[in-house]
Design an enzyme around this catalytic site. Structure first.
Site, PDB file in Angstrom:
ATOM      1  CE  LYS A 154      -4.008   2.107   0.451  1.00  0.00           C
ATOM      2  NZ  LYS A 154      -3.607   3.287   0.006  1.00  0.00           N
ATOM      3  CB  CYS A 186       1.800  12.185  -5.056  1.00  0.00           C
ATOM      4  SG  CYS A 186       1.685  10.378  -4.628  1.00  0.00           S
ATOM      5  CB  THR A 244      -5.172   4.567 -12.023  1.00  0.00           C
ATOM      6  OG1 THR A 244      -4.761   5.846 -11.317  1.00  0.00           O
ATOM      7  CG2 THR A 244      -5.039   3.417 -10.997  1.00  0.00           C
ATOM      8  N   GLY A 265      -4.779  -3.847 -16.089  1.00  0.00           N
ATOM      9  CA  GLY A 265      -5.861  -4.612 -16.654  1.00  0.00           C
ATOM     10  C   GLY A 265      -5.637  -6.134 -16.703  1.00  0.00           C
ATOM     11  N   GLY A 294      -3.347  -6.079  -9.885  1.00  0.00           N
ATOM     12  CA  GLY A 294      -4.315  -4.846  -9.130  1.00  0.00           C
ATOM     13  C   GLY A 294      -5.677  -5.395  -8.762  1.00  0.00           C
TER      14      GLY A 294
END
Length: 303
Positions: free
Chosen positions: A45, A128, A192, A243, A264
């Site tokens: 994480k 980020c 993503t 994917g 994922g």
């Protein structure tokens, strides 16, 4: 059975199937279902120096063949990971990739120093926002990728550095090259895509954050293309993701140039996805009398 082991930056993985950051926690919950020592590795994480509560709910939404998330890096902080999660993962005998994030360059440098020599590898989440640069993500502009990679690399004397690239960019090949120039030992992609889902009755985005990161089966063709482009733009190893739902998907990424893959969203749809993918890869290789998974890496023949 085929030999599935791969070596990335001197780190040996028993197989090339790695849990992707943010979808597997720190492995404890999945270990209640199966012995996670069977997977190649885990990208933890995403963690920050201090604990974070993340974004307001709702922060997960479904689309067609995809999900969107805006969790906001909820995590217990680096110290908690070192004290409680690292010993557990060490016992499992899998490669531990510490996924790290920050709001400033200094954050990245400090957390890398803290984890140097503890994790087997460090993976930079550079999607980020840089609070000192107007909130633009570190991973958008090539120059900012170069800068954050250099700072992170300066903090790592013992541990190889992976830079995780955002797909929301002008040129994935150029950004991969700037990560390499900054000192990355490896790159991983894709993180993503940015998307939105609207509630028709409320006429508002489903996610409280309005937009979220899109992942899942629907992004795979775009991710494969980007992995191919990045792998042929740099000399350092590439870890592919985006994917992957089964063994053939994983093999496709490796044929495009990836030395390993991260899984994922499939873990949400099927908590046994990763052991199944490993088994399916073995079966595919065995059926074609391929004795070593490394034989398929970067073997796609372009028209």
């Amino acid at each position: 059975m085929a030999d599935l082991s791969v070596n990335i930056c001197g780190v040996k993985f028993k197989n090339p199937v790695i849990a992707a950051s943010g979808t597997y926690g720190f492995g404890r919950e999945y270990n209640e279902l199966y012995d996670i020592s069977m997977i190649g590795g885990i990208s933890t994480k995403g963690m920050t120096l201090e604990p974070r509560l993340g974004n307001p709910v709702p922060r997960i939404a479904e689309g067609t063949s995809v999900i969107l998330n805006a969790v906001g890096l909820q995590n217990p902080g680096a110290e908690h990971f070192i004290k409680y999660d690292l010993p557990f993962l060490r016992e499992k005998g899998i490669v531990i990739i510490a996924n790290v994030a920050g709001k400033t360059l200094e954050d990245y440098g400090e957390i890398c120093k803290k984890l140097d020599g503890l994790a087997d590898m460090v993976e930079l989440n550079i999607s980020c926002p840089n609070v000192r640069a107007g909130g633009m993500a570190f991973g958008i502009k090539p120059q900012s990728i170069l800068e954050v990679t250099r700072v992170a690399k300066d903090g790592l004397k013992k541990t190889p550095l992976i830079v995780k690239l955002s797909p929301n960019v002008e040129s994935i090949a150029v950004n991969a090259q700037f990560a390499e120039q900054g000192g990355a030992d490896c790159i991983s992609l894709v993180n993503t895509f940015t998307g939105m889902v609207i509630d028709l009755e409320k006429r508002k985005p489903v996610i409280a954050n309005n937009t979220g990161g899109v992942s899942g089966a629907g992004i795979k063709p775009i991710a494969v293309k980007m992995v191919y482009e990045a792998a042929h733009a740099v000399k350092i190893p590439v870890i592919g993701m985006g994917g992957i739902m089964n063994g053939e998907d994983a093999i496709e990424f490796m044929m495009a140039g990836a030395k390993a893959v991260q899984v994922g969203t499939a873990n949400f749809a099927n908590p046994y996805a990763m052991p199944e993918i490993i088994s399916q890869m073995n079966a595919w290789l065995d059926s074609r009398k391929i004795k070593n998974v490394n034989e398929i890496i970067d073997t796609v023949k372009m028209n």
